[in-house]
Design a protein around this motif. Structure first.
Motif, PDB file in Angstrom:
ATOM      1  N   UNK A  82       0.832  -1.211   0.000  1.00 49.45           N
ATOM      2  CA  UNK A  82       0.000   0.000   0.000  1.00 49.45           C
ATOM      3  C   UNK A  82       0.864   1.258   0.000  1.00 49.45           C
ATOM      4  N   UNK A  83       1.898   1.272   0.806  1.00 47.90           N
ATOM      5  CA  UNK A  83       2.777   2.439   0.865  1.00 47.90           C
ATOM      6  C   UNK A  83       3.494   2.655  -0.461  1.00 47.90           C
ATOM      7  N   UNK A  84       3.905   1.577  -1.120  1.00 46.09           N
ATOM      8  CA  UNK A  84       4.590   1.716  -2.393  1.00 46.09           C
ATOM      9  C   UNK A  84       3.664   2.330  -3.437  1.00 46.09           C
ATOM     10  N   UNK A  85       2.409   1.896  -3.466  1.00 45.39           N
ATOM     11  CA  UNK A  85       1.459   2.455  -4.429  1.00 45.39           C
ATOM     12  C   UNK A  85       1.227   3.934  -4.195  1.00 45.39           C
ATOM     13  N   UNK A  86       1.062   4.324  -2.940  1.00 40.95           N
ATOM     14  CA  UNK A  86       0.848   5.729  -2.611  1.00 40.95           C
ATOM     15  C   UNK A  86       2.092   6.552  -2.923  1.00 40.95           C
ATOM     16  N   UNK A  87       3.256   6.030  -2.591  1.00 45.11           N
ATOM     17  CA  UNK A  87       4.508   6.746  -2.843  1.00 45.11           C
ATOM     18  C   UNK A  87       4.741   6.930  -4.337  1.00 45.11           C
ATOM     19  N   UNK A  88       4.482   5.902  -5.113  1.00 48.07           N
ATOM     20  CA  UNK A  88       4.662   5.997  -6.564  1.00 48.07           C
ATOM     21  C   UNK A  88       3.734   7.062  -7.146  1.00 48.07           C
ATOM     22  N   UNK A  89       2.486   7.104  -6.675  1.00 54.53           N
ATOM     23  CA  UNK A  89       1.526   8.094  -7.146  1.00 54.53           C
ATOM     24  C   UNK A  89       1.976   9.512  -6.796  1.00 54.53           C
ATOM     25  N   UNK A  90       2.388   9.710  -5.555  1.00 57.07           N
ATOM     26  CA  UNK A  90       2.814  11.040  -5.111  1.00 57.07           C
ATOM     27  C   UNK A  90       4.044  11.500  -5.886  1.00 57.07           C
ATOM     28  N   UNK A  91       5.000  10.601  -6.078  1.00 56.56           N
ATOM     29  CA  UNK A  91       6.214  10.976  -6.815  1.00 56.56           C
ATOM     30  C   UNK A  91       5.900  11.323  -8.259  1.00 56.56           C
ATOM     31  N   UNK A  92       4.990  10.587  -8.877  1.00 59.25           N
ATOM     32  CA  UNK A  92       4.662  10.823 -10.281  1.00 59.25           C
ATOM     33  C   UNK A  92       3.852  12.094 -10.462  1.00 59.25           C
ATOM     34  N   UNK A  93       2.869  12.303  -9.616  1.00 57.38           N
ATOM     35  CA  UNK A  93       1.941  13.412  -9.813  1.00 57.38           C
ATOM     36  C   UNK A  93       2.461  14.721  -9.211  1.00 57.38           C
ATOM     37  N   UNK A  94       3.156  14.656  -8.097  1.00 53.13           N
ATOM     38  CA  UNK A  94       3.576  15.881  -7.427  1.00 53.13           C
ATOM     39  C   UNK A  94       5.061  16.191  -7.582  1.00 53.13           C
ATOM     40  N   UNK A  95       5.901  15.247  -7.243  1.00 48.02           N
ATOM     41  CA  UNK A  95       7.328  15.549  -7.166  1.00 48.02           C
ATOM     42  C   UNK A  95       7.991  15.735  -8.528  1.00 48.02           C
ATOM     43  N   UNK A  96       7.651  14.907  -9.511  1.00 45.26           N
ATOM     44  CA  UNK A  96       8.302  15.032 -10.822  1.00 45.26           C
ATOM     45  C   UNK A  96       8.026  16.382 -11.483  1.00 45.26           C
ATOM     46  N   UNK A  97       6.775  16.841 -11.555  1.00 47.66           N
ATOM     47  CA  UNK A  97       6.550  18.169 -12.148  1.00 47.66           C
ATOM     48  C   UNK A  97       7.214  19.300 -11.357  1.00 47.66           C
ATOM     49  N   UNK A  98       7.176  19.218 -10.033  1.00 44.73           N
ATOM     50  CA  UNK A  98       7.820  20.248  -9.214  1.00 44.73           C
ATOM     51  C   UNK A  98       9.326  20.241  -9.448  1.00 44.73           C
TER      52      UNK A  98
END
Length: 73
Positions: free
Chosen positions: A24-40
């Motif tokens: 569960x943590x991996x799925x959430x982390x992957x989503x956050x990194x893709x949607x928030x961190x990469x564009x920032x």
């Protein structure tokens, strides 16, 4: 005897909960990194004048997105 059975069951349940939590943590982390961190990160690199690092990163992300879409079909 019951203590051994109880301990084995407790360890088994704890392990299953740990594995489920990591998934569960991996799925959430992957989503956050893709949607928030990469564009920032890309916007930050451009604002700092490191466009020569931002463009290849953007191209790599785009290629991975296209390949991932084709594989998912």
């Amino acid at each position: 005897m019951f203590h051994i059975i109880f301990l084995a069951a407790l360890i088994w349940v704890a392990w299953k909960m740990f594995v489920w939590g990591v998934k569960a943590a991996w799925g959430i982390t992957r989503f956050v990194c893709t949607v928030l961190l990469l564009p920032v990160l890309i916007i930050g690199l451009v604002l700092m004048g490191l466009i020569y690092l931002a463009v290849p990163l953007l191209v790599i992300a785009g290629v991975i997105a296209v390949i991932g879409k084709r594989i998912a079909r």
